[in-house]
Design a protein around this motif. Structure first.
Motif, short mmCIF file in Angstrom:
data_model
loop_
_atom_site.label_atom_id
_atom_site.label_comp_id
_atom_site.label_asym_id
_atom_site.label_seq_id
_atom_site.Cartn_x
_atom_site.Cartn_y
_atom_site.Cartn_z
N THR A 83 0.83 -1.21 0.00
CA THR A 83 0.00 0.00 0.00
C THR A 83 0.86 1.26 0.00
OG1 THR A 83 -1.69 -1.20 1.24
CG2 THR A 83 -1.88 1.19 1.16
N PHE A 84 1.93 1.26 0.79
CA PHE A 84 2.77 2.44 0.86
C PHE A 84 3.37 2.76 -0.50
CE2 PHE A 84 6.45 5.01 1.68
CZ PHE A 84 6.09 5.79 2.76
N SER A 96 -4.82 7.95 12.27
CA SER A 96 -3.71 7.28 11.59
C SER A 96 -2.93 8.26 10.73
CB SER A 96 -4.25 6.14 10.72
OG SER A 96 -4.93 5.18 11.50
N ALA A 97 -3.65 9.15 10.03
CA ALA A 97 -2.97 10.13 9.18
C ALA A 97 -2.09 11.07 10.01
CB ALA A 97 -4.00 10.93 8.39
N LEU A 98 -2.61 11.53 11.14
CA LEU A 98 -1.83 12.44 11.99
C LEU A 98 -0.59 11.74 12.54
CD1 LEU A 98 -4.73 14.20 13.94
CD2 LEU A 98 -3.27 15.19 12.16
N ALA A 99 -0.75 10.49 12.97
CA ALA A 99 0.39 9.73 13.47
C ALA A 99 1.43 9.53 12.37
CB ALA A 99 -0.07 8.38 14.02
N PRO A 117 2.79 -1.13 13.44
CA PRO A 117 1.80 -1.33 14.51
C PRO A 117 0.44 -0.72 14.23
CG PRO A 117 3.93 -0.72 15.45
CD PRO A 117 4.04 -0.53 13.96
N LEU A 118 0.35 0.21 13.30
CA LEU A 118 -0.93 0.86 13.01
C LEU A 118 -1.69 0.20 11.86
CD1 LEU A 118 0.02 4.64 13.37
CD2 LEU A 118 -0.80 3.03 15.10
N VAL A 119 -1.20 -0.92 11.36
CA VAL A 119 -1.91 -1.65 10.30
C VAL A 119 -3.32 -2.00 10.77
CG1 VAL A 119 -1.98 -3.84 9.05
CG2 VAL A 119 0.16 -2.57 9.21
N ALA A 143 -5.27 2.39 5.77
CA ALA A 143 -4.02 2.01 5.08
C ALA A 143 -3.52 3.13 4.17
CB ALA A 143 -4.25 0.73 4.28
N VAL A 144 -4.44 3.74 3.43
CA VAL A 144 -4.06 4.84 2.54
C VAL A 144 -3.63 6.05 3.36
CG1 VAL A 144 -4.90 6.44 0.79
CG2 VAL A 144 -5.52 4.03 0.66
N ALA A 145 -4.34 6.32 4.46
CA ALA A 145 -4.00 7.47 5.31
C ALA A 145 -2.61 7.32 5.90
CB ALA A 145 -5.05 7.61 6.42
N LEU A 146 -2.23 6.12 6.29
CA LEU A 146 -0.89 5.90 6.84
C LEU A 146 0.18 6.24 5.80
CD1 LEU A 146 -1.37 2.53 8.76
CD2 LEU A 146 -0.98 4.78 9.77
N ALA A 147 -0.01 5.74 4.59
CA ALA A 147 0.98 5.99 3.54
C ALA A 147 1.01 7.46 3.14
CB ALA A 147 0.67 5.11 2.32
N ALA A 148 -0.17 8.03 2.90
CA ALA A 148 -0.23 9.43 2.47
C ALA A 148 0.28 10.37 3.55
CB ALA A 148 -1.67 9.79 2.09
N GLY A 149 -0.03 10.09 4.81
CA GLY A 149 0.45 10.93 5.90
C GLY A 149 1.96 10.93 6.02
#
Length: 453
Positions: free
Chosen positions: A226-227, A339-342, A371-373, A403-409
């Motif tokens: 995803t990333f 998740s995005a903020l983290a 860990p945020l998956v 998942a997208v928010a983690l990568a985009a953030g």
């Protein structure tokens, strides 16, 4: 003897031979990078940086999912030289990626003879793994055990998750060695979790055995692309990004099918899996959350061979990511924005920390965010769907959004840092994304007379 860094002064034959040699080492390094987790823009940037450092101009490079292509056009005769590589199999090996990234930085700073560069690349490719094979396998087991603690499991659940993920890694590796499609690999892996959960329920009925399934889902999703998909899409490589999204969807689909089939089979025998809602992160359980996150990061670092010098940094940022997430959830931002903020916080910190430990930012960012998956959201959606509730679709869409928010953030955090300080490189940029898998030097001299980045 000085190393030639331009084709002027050479005969037509020697210039063509020199150009082919430069394109060859650039393509070899690009293949190593792309095959070990780098994004398309990093690969293109590396190709252009190396060829420019060796004085080969009029070069164009592109990446289309699994195909890397570089073309040189002779300005005098308009004849072209093209090199193409097909990277069929990709994995996550951050030790190899870090070594290749460091070599690219050295070649751009101080070009060496083409033959010597080939030998250096051969050493990187043929080098043994940083960690023993058993330690890498045990790393995936630690991811499962840490995930069990992270979502509220006890020691029985954690041990069961460790054994389940160990079995999953063994089976999926055996299937991969036999070239079984990735969909069926994850289908088999997903089916293991509910079966082990059933055994835990028989051994200790008081345990929340369903958390074993969530732990195995987190382990299986940890290596999903995803990333890379988000990075490629945001950088303008839409075909490559879309293909990676499709790959991630197929992997997740196999996981969902395996978990659903196994869970429905168990339901036929009277064992209905449930999740205790009290497993959501809170400030009261913050110490356990932080310790569990560090355990997951250590396990993932062993599994993907994060360089030893970067282990402390990955653990620190993994704990920071969990802290940011718990604080965001406490502020009622929701799982997606939390998740995005983290991830933004991790992206900002990784820009500085990665320079201290001399690894690409990608290595730190991806490892810290494991860990945020969203394994809990995904499994909750599956349970809701199995009960006939359409809320399950919303939960699964929320898992995809996380998942997208983690990568985009994380990419946004890196972009902000590189936009303010800027990598010190004189390199034509066709796209907009930040460099994640190349050595980024943070200073304000964005243009120097020597070709740096």
């Amino acid at each position: 003897m000085s190393v030639p860094t331009r084709t002027s002064g050479l005969s037509a034959t020697d210039a063509a031979e020199y150009t082919r040699g430069v394109l060859d080492i650039a393509m070899r390094l690009a293949e190593v990078m792309f095959g070990n987790g780098a994004g398309a823009e990093d690969v293109v940037s590396a190709l252009l940086a190396i060829t420019r450092a060796y004085g080969v101009r009029n070069v164009d490079a592109d990446v289309t999912y699994s195909v890397i292509e570089v073309t040189y056009e002779n300005p005098a005769t308009h004849e072209t030289i093209t090199r193409t590589r097909n990277v069929r199999y990709r994995t996550l090996d951050y030790h190899t990626l870090s070594r290749a990234s460091a070599l690219i930085g050295e070649l751009v700073e101080r070009p060496i003879e083409v033959a010597d560069a080939r030998r250096e690349i051969a050493r990187i490719v043929s080098a043994p793994g940083l960690y023993p094979k058993m330690l890498r396998r045990f790393g995936w087991s630690l991811v499962g055990a840490g995930a069990a603690f992270l979502i509220g499991g006890n020691w029985v659940v954690a041990v069961a998750a460790l054994l389940a993920t160990m079995l999953i890694d063994y089976l999926t590796t055996a299937l991969a060695n036999r070239r079984v499609p990735i969909f069926f690999q994850t289908l088999v892996g997903g089916a293991i979790g509910p079966l082990v959960a059933a055994l835990v329920h028989l051994i200790d009925p008081s345990s929340n055995s369903s958390l074993v399934v969530v732990a195995t889902i987190i382990m299986l999703l940890a290596g999903v692309t995803t990333f890379g998909a988000v990075h490629d899409a945001l950088s303008g490589f839409y075909v490559t990004g879309t293909a990676r999204f499709v790959e991630a969807t197929i992997i997740t689909g196999g996981l969902v099918a395996g978990v659903a089939a196994s869970s429905l089979t168990l339901a036929r025998f009277g064992l209905v899996l449930e999740i205790n809602p009290a497993s959501s992160p809170t400030l009261g359980t913050l110490p356990v959350q932080l310790a569990s996150s560090v355990l997951i990061v250590i396990g993932f670092a062993f599994a993907v061979q994060v360089p030893k010098r970067a282990l402390w940094a990955a653990c620190l940022l993994g704990a920071a990511a969990e802290l940011f997430y718990v604080l965001a959830i406490g502020a009622e931002t929701g799982s997606v924005f939390g998740s995005a903020l983290a991830a933004i916080g991790v992206g900002l910190l990784a820009a500085a920390v990665s320079r201290l430990v001399r690894v690409p930012p990608l290595v730190i960012v991806v490892t810290a965010l494991v860990p945020l998956v969203p394994g809990l959201l995904l499994f909750s959606g599956l349970l809701q769907l199995s009960e006939g509730s359409m809320d399950g679709l919303l939960s699964m869409l929320a898992a995809a959004a996380v998942a997208v928010a983690l990568a985009a953030g994380a990419i946004l955090g890196q972009y902000l840092v590189q936009a303010v300080w800027g990598p010190a490189r004189a390199l034509p940029r066709r796209f907009v994304g930040p460099l994640m898998a190349l050595p980024v030097k943070l200073n304000r001299t964005a243009r120097t007379r020597t070709k740096k980045f």
